[in-house]
Design a protein around this motif. Structure first.
Motif, mmCIF file in Angstrom:
data_model
loop_
_atom_site.group_PDB
_atom_site.id
_atom_site.type_symbol
_atom_site.label_atom_id
_atom_site.label_comp_id
_atom_site.label_asym_id
_atom_site.label_seq_id
_atom_site.Cartn_x
_atom_site.Cartn_y
_atom_site.Cartn_z
ATOM 1 N N GLU A 160 42.437 75.368 18.623
ATOM 2 C CA GLU A 160 42.027 75.969 17.352
ATOM 3 C C GLU A 160 41.478 75.600 16.642
ATOM 4 N N ASP A 161 42.096 74.260 16.428
ATOM 5 C CA ASP A 161 41.670 73.903 14.833
ATOM 6 C C ASP A 161 40.211 72.694 15.224
ATOM 7 N N GLY A 162 39.470 72.823 16.475
ATOM 8 C CA GLY A 162 38.067 72.534 16.777
ATOM 9 C C GLY A 162 38.823 70.557 16.927
ATOM 10 N N ARG A 163 39.497 70.484 17.724
ATOM 11 C CA ARG A 163 39.933 69.032 17.777
ATOM 12 C C ARG A 163 39.645 68.731 19.109
ATOM 13 N N GLN A 164 38.918 67.676 19.459
ATOM 14 C CA GLN A 164 38.405 67.438 20.973
ATOM 15 C C GLN A 164 40.166 66.931 22.083
ATOM 16 N N LEU A 165 39.548 67.303 23.479
ATOM 17 C CA LEU A 165 40.336 66.718 23.697
ATOM 18 C C LEU A 165 39.832 66.636 25.283
ATOM 19 N N VAL A 166 40.654 65.154 25.664
ATOM 20 C CA VAL A 166 39.691 64.566 27.088
ATOM 21 C C VAL A 166 40.645 64.937 27.757
ATOM 22 N N ILE A 167 40.415 64.685 29.111
ATOM 23 C CA ILE A 167 41.749 64.347 30.155
ATOM 24 C C ILE A 167 41.102 64.250 31.731
ATOM 25 N N ASP A 198 32.202 69.493 19.538
ATOM 26 C CA ASP A 198 31.178 70.223 19.279
ATOM 27 C C ASP A 198 30.787 70.618 20.941
ATOM 28 N N ALA A 199 30.678 70.110 21.940
ATOM 29 C CA ALA A 199 30.819 70.515 22.868
ATOM 30 C C ALA A 199 31.717 69.688 24.085
ATOM 31 N N TYR A 200 31.265 69.817 25.690
ATOM 32 C CA TYR A 200 32.639 69.863 26.617
ATOM 33 C C TYR A 200 33.510 69.724 26.228
ATOM 34 N N ASN A 201 34.483 70.594 25.487
ATOM 35 C CA ASN A 201 35.889 70.896 24.773
ATOM 36 C C ASN A 201 36.264 72.251 25.573
ATOM 37 N N PRO A 202 37.618 71.181 26.198
ATOM 38 C CA PRO A 202 37.993 69.908 26.819
ATOM 39 C C PRO A 202 37.185 69.421 27.880
ATOM 40 N N LEU A 203 37.390 68.479 27.767
ATOM 41 C CA LEU A 203 36.603 67.745 28.603
ATOM 42 C C LEU A 203 37.345 67.317 29.809
ATOM 43 N N PHE A 204 37.221 67.800 31.219
ATOM 44 C CA PHE A 204 38.222 66.951 31.896
ATOM 45 C C PHE A 204 37.187 65.980 33.421
ATOM 46 N N LEU A 205 37.920 65.500 33.494
ATOM 47 C CA LEU A 205 37.343 63.932 34.112
ATOM 48 C C LEU A 205 37.742 63.937 35.796
ATOM 49 N N HIS A 206 37.079 64.214 36.599
ATOM 50 C CA HIS A 206 38.399 64.328 38.115
ATOM 51 C C HIS A 206 37.279 63.794 39.253
ATOM 52 N N ALA A 207 38.500 62.675 39.697
ATOM 53 C CA ALA A 207 37.851 62.147 40.809
ATOM 54 C C ALA A 207 38.385 61.458 41.939
ATOM 55 N N PRO A 208 38.393 60.842 42.256
ATOM 56 C CA PRO A 208 39.219 59.488 43.265
ATOM 57 C C PRO A 208 39.384 58.473 42.623
ATOM 58 N N PRO A 209 40.881 57.661 43.086
ATOM 59 C CA PRO A 209 41.312 56.685 41.770
ATOM 60 C C PRO A 209 40.071 55.777 41.966
ATOM 61 N N GLY A 210 40.336 55.185 40.975
ATOM 62 C CA GLY A 210 39.128 53.402 40.620
ATOM 63 C C GLY A 210 37.850 53.782 40.631
ATOM 64 N N LEU A 211 37.288 55.274 40.682
ATOM 65 C CA LEU A 211 35.615 55.308 40.253
ATOM 66 C C LEU A 211 35.202 55.149 38.628
ATOM 67 N N GLY A 212 36.375 55.562 37.440
ATOM 68 C CA GLY A 212 36.076 55.019 36.272
ATOM 69 C C GLY A 212 36.562 56.236 35.681
ATOM 70 N N LYS A 213 37.566 56.758 36.225
ATOM 71 C CA LYS A 213 38.181 58.287 34.806
ATOM 72 C C LYS A 213 38.846 57.030 34.042
ATOM 73 N N THR A 214 39.988 56.283 33.945
ATOM 74 C CA THR A 214 40.000 55.388 32.567
ATOM 75 C C THR A 214 38.929 54.548 32.034
#
Length: 264
Positions: free
Chosen positions: A257-264, A161-177
């Motif tokens: 296209e199918d309205g499914r959520q992607l987070v990378i 519904d929002a933030y699709n795709p959501l792209f989380l970007h930061a240096p290593p060790g800051l909590g993306k995973t």
């Protein structure tokens, strides 16, 4: 005393002398004061994402009854219930409690006809197990990651519904995973059976190459494209892998296209 829609996380303070409380009409300006206090305490971005959607439905002298959109009431109550009650008591009296009445006029995200069905992933494909320690409750929020945390919560509550795709970007060790696993844990717990997949760019590449060599492309595609939420970690490792990048591009488009959520 109880009220329809009362959630367990709001407790009634019993055994105290009841005060002379305001009328319903007095609650309207009080609700404005409560909103202003909430905005100051949680910050603009968090308020706009989560608390701005709350509306005053009624006030009976003992309970401040609020409406919240379907799918978000439980999270708002768990995360901000005590703060809401403190602000309400400051404005309306020490014995005031806060309860929710779900706003049925706001549509809930629907599952596909017949409900979501998990498709078994081929070997080396995406997985659905998440580190239980990587939850939203365990995530340490600071000024540098507040927006990322709020966006990840929005995705977990309302995938697609929002933030699709959501792209989380930061240096290593800051909590993306950590946030990826938190989304996965939350959707598994509250997603109503939504199909969720988690993989890394390296695993995606190995899975793709294995599918090519064994002529098993259809199971490979279903493993990712049938997911309601697809989480991919370390996406930068797809760089310079032309064929894998192309396949990811097709997967990306199919999910969108199918309205499914992607987070990378």
């Amino acid at each position: 005393m109880s009220c329809p829609g009362t959630s367990s996380f709001f407790r009634w303070i019993s055994g105290e002398e009841r005060l002379s409380l305001p009328t319903h009409h007095d609650a309207v300006p009080a609700w404005r004061t409560i909103r202003t206090e909430l905005r100051q305490r949680v910050g603009e971005s968090t308020f706009d994402i989560w608390l701005a959607q709350l509306e005053l439905q009624a006030f009976d002298g003992e309970a401040l009854i609020l409406t919240a959109p379907p799918g978000t009431r439980q999270w708002i109550g768990a995360r901000y219930g005590r703060l809401l009650e403190r602000c309400a008591r400051q404005a309306l009296g020490e014995n005031i409690r806060v309860v929710f009445s779900e706003d049925a006029s706001r549509p809930r995200r629907q599952s596909p006809p017949g409900g979501p069905t998990a498709v078994p992933a081929p070997p080396a494909g995406p997985r659905e197990s998440f580190n239980p320690r990587y939850s939203f409750e365990q995530y340490i929020i600071g000024e540098g990651n507040r927006l990322a945390h709020a966006a990840a919560l929005t995705v977990a509550e309302l995938p697609g519904d929002a933030y699709n795709p959501l792209f989380l970007h930061a240096p290593p060790g800051l909590g993306k995973t950590h946030l990826l696993h938190a989304i996965g844990n939350y959707v598994q717990a509250f997603g109503g059976g939504a199909v969720i997949r988690y993989t890394t760019a390296e695993a995606f590449t190995n899975h793709f190459m294995g599918a090519l060599s064994t002529k098993a492309m259809e199971p490979f595609k279903r493993a990712y494209r049938d997911a309601d939420v697809l989480l991919i970690d370390d996406i930068q490792f797809l760089a310079a892998k032309a064929r894998t990048e192309e396949e990811f591009f097709h997967t990306f488009n199919a999910l969108r296209e199918d309205g499914r959520q992607l987070v990378i």
